[in-house]
Scaffold this motif. Structure first.
Motif, PDB file in Angstrom:
ATOM      1  N   GLU A  13      -7.892 -14.152  -7.063  1.00  0.00           N
ATOM      2  CA  GLU A  13      -8.608 -14.960  -8.116  1.00  0.00           C
ATOM      3  C   GLU A  13     -10.430 -14.298  -8.205  1.00  0.00           C
ATOM      4  O   GLU A  13     -10.740 -14.348  -9.357  1.00  0.00           O
ATOM      5  CB  GLU A  13      -9.477 -16.157  -7.497  1.00  0.00           C
ATOM      6  CG  GLU A  13      -8.328 -17.240  -7.391  1.00  0.00           C
ATOM      7  CD  GLU A  13      -8.498 -18.750  -5.806  1.00  0.00           C
ATOM      8  OE1 GLU A  13      -9.915 -18.617  -6.022  1.00  0.00           O
ATOM      9  OE2 GLU A  13      -7.515 -18.969  -5.578  1.00  0.00           O
ATOM     10  N   ALA A  14     -10.681 -12.891  -7.309  1.00  0.00           N
ATOM     11  CA  ALA A  14     -11.306 -12.452  -7.614  1.00  0.00           C
ATOM     12  C   ALA A  14     -11.423 -11.600  -9.133  1.00  0.00           C
ATOM     13  O   ALA A  14     -12.033 -11.021  -9.663  1.00  0.00           O
ATOM     14  CB  ALA A  14     -11.529 -11.490  -6.563  1.00  0.00           C
ATOM     15  N   THR A  15     -10.094 -10.887  -9.075  1.00  0.00           N
ATOM     16  CA  THR A  15      -9.868 -10.601 -10.097  1.00  0.00           C
ATOM     17  C   THR A  15      -9.863 -10.944 -11.336  1.00  0.00           C
ATOM     18  O   THR A  15     -10.473 -11.167 -12.470  1.00  0.00           O
ATOM     19  CB  THR A  15      -8.553  -9.669 -10.400  1.00  0.00           C
ATOM     20  OG1 THR A  15      -8.270  -8.791  -9.451  1.00  0.00           O
ATOM     21  CG2 THR A  15      -7.896  -8.878 -11.708  1.00  0.00           C
ATOM     22  N   ASN A  16      -9.573 -11.919 -11.623  1.00  0.00           N
ATOM     23  CA  ASN A  16      -9.928 -13.436 -12.529  1.00  0.00           C
ATOM     24  C   ASN A  16     -10.749 -13.671 -12.690  1.00  0.00           C
ATOM     25  O   ASN A  16     -11.733 -13.915 -13.862  1.00  0.00           O
ATOM     26  CB  ASN A  16      -8.479 -15.018 -12.081  1.00  0.00           C
ATOM     27  CG  ASN A  16      -7.269 -14.148 -12.650  1.00  0.00           C
ATOM     28  OD1 ASN A  16      -6.972 -13.498 -12.954  1.00  0.00           O
ATOM     29  ND2 ASN A  16      -6.807 -15.364 -12.035  1.00  0.00           N
ATOM     30  N   PHE A  17     -12.004 -13.896 -11.917  1.00  0.00           N
ATOM     31  CA  PHE A  17     -13.262 -14.188 -12.218  1.00  0.00           C
ATOM     32  C   PHE A  17     -14.020 -13.058 -13.014  1.00  0.00           C
ATOM     33  O   PHE A  17     -14.824 -13.053 -13.863  1.00  0.00           O
ATOM     34  CB  PHE A  17     -14.074 -14.941 -10.765  1.00  0.00           C
ATOM     35  CG  PHE A  17     -15.708 -14.472 -10.565  1.00  0.00           C
ATOM     36  CD1 PHE A  17     -16.139 -15.666 -11.305  1.00  0.00           C
ATOM     37  CD2 PHE A  17     -16.316 -13.517 -10.519  1.00  0.00           C
ATOM     38  CE1 PHE A  17     -17.764 -16.496 -11.429  1.00  0.00           C
ATOM     39  CE2 PHE A  17     -17.347 -13.281 -10.066  1.00  0.00           C
ATOM     40  CZ  PHE A  17     -17.845 -14.803 -10.914  1.00  0.00           C
ATOM     41  N   ILE A  18     -14.129 -11.943 -12.041  1.00  0.00           N
ATOM     42  CA  ILE A  18     -14.745 -10.931 -12.780  1.00  0.00           C
ATOM     43  C   ILE A  18     -14.224 -10.556 -14.538  1.00  0.00           C
ATOM     44  O   ILE A  18     -14.910 -10.175 -14.702  1.00  0.00           O
ATOM     45  CB  ILE A  18     -14.360  -9.577 -11.926  1.00  0.00           C
ATOM     46  CG1 ILE A  18     -14.700  -9.533 -10.642  1.00  0.00           C
ATOM     47  CG2 ILE A  18     -14.750  -8.178 -12.691  1.00  0.00           C
ATOM     48  CD1 ILE A  18     -14.456  -8.552  -9.632  1.00  0.00           C
ATOM     49  N   GLN A  19     -12.949 -10.371 -14.709  1.00  0.00           N
ATOM     50  CA  GLN A  19     -12.280 -10.153 -16.259  1.00  0.00           C
ATOM     51  C   GLN A  19     -13.311 -11.266 -16.576  1.00  0.00           C
ATOM     52  O   GLN A  19     -13.300 -11.175 -18.049  1.00  0.00           O
ATOM     53  CB  GLN A  19     -10.569 -10.512 -16.232  1.00  0.00           C
ATOM     54  CG  GLN A  19     -10.923  -9.401 -15.584  1.00  0.00           C
ATOM     55  CD  GLN A  19      -8.515  -9.470 -15.452  1.00  0.00           C
ATOM     56  OE1 GLN A  19      -8.196 -10.334 -15.972  1.00  0.00           O
ATOM     57  NE2 GLN A  19      -8.311  -8.340 -15.477  1.00  0.00           N
TER      58      GLN A  19
END
Length: 69
Positions: A13-19
Motif C-alpha cells: 500500500e505504501a508503494t502504491n501511495f507513493i506512486q
C-alpha cells in the motif's frame, strides 16, 4: 533467492501511495531535492578560514553576567 510469480506481482500500500502521489505531483521529487540541498548539502569547509576563526575568538568569562567591579 527467487520468489514465485505470486510474490513478484505484489506491491504494498505504501508503494502504491507513493506512486500515486508522484503521479499527481510530478514536481515532487525535484522539490525534495531542492529542500535537501537547502538544509543538508553544504559547501566544502575551508580549513584556513576555520583556523583563523578559531584563533580570533575572544575568550568569554566563566559567568557572563557577573561584573568585574
Amino acid at each position: 533467492m527467487k520468489f514465485s510469480k505470486q510474490f513478484s506481482l505484489y506491491e504494498s500500500e505504501a508503494t502504491n501511495f507513493i506512486q500515486s502521489l508522484k503521479g499527481a505531483n510530478p514536481k515532487l521529487e525535484q522539490s525534495q531535492r531542492d529542500g535537501r540541498a537547502l538544509l543538508w548539502d553544504k559547501a566544502p569547509i575551508d580549513l584556513d578560514q576555520q583556523k583563523r576563526n578559531l584563533e580570533s575568538r575572544v575568550a568569554q568569562q566563566p559567568y557572563v553576567y557577573q561584573t568585574k567591579g
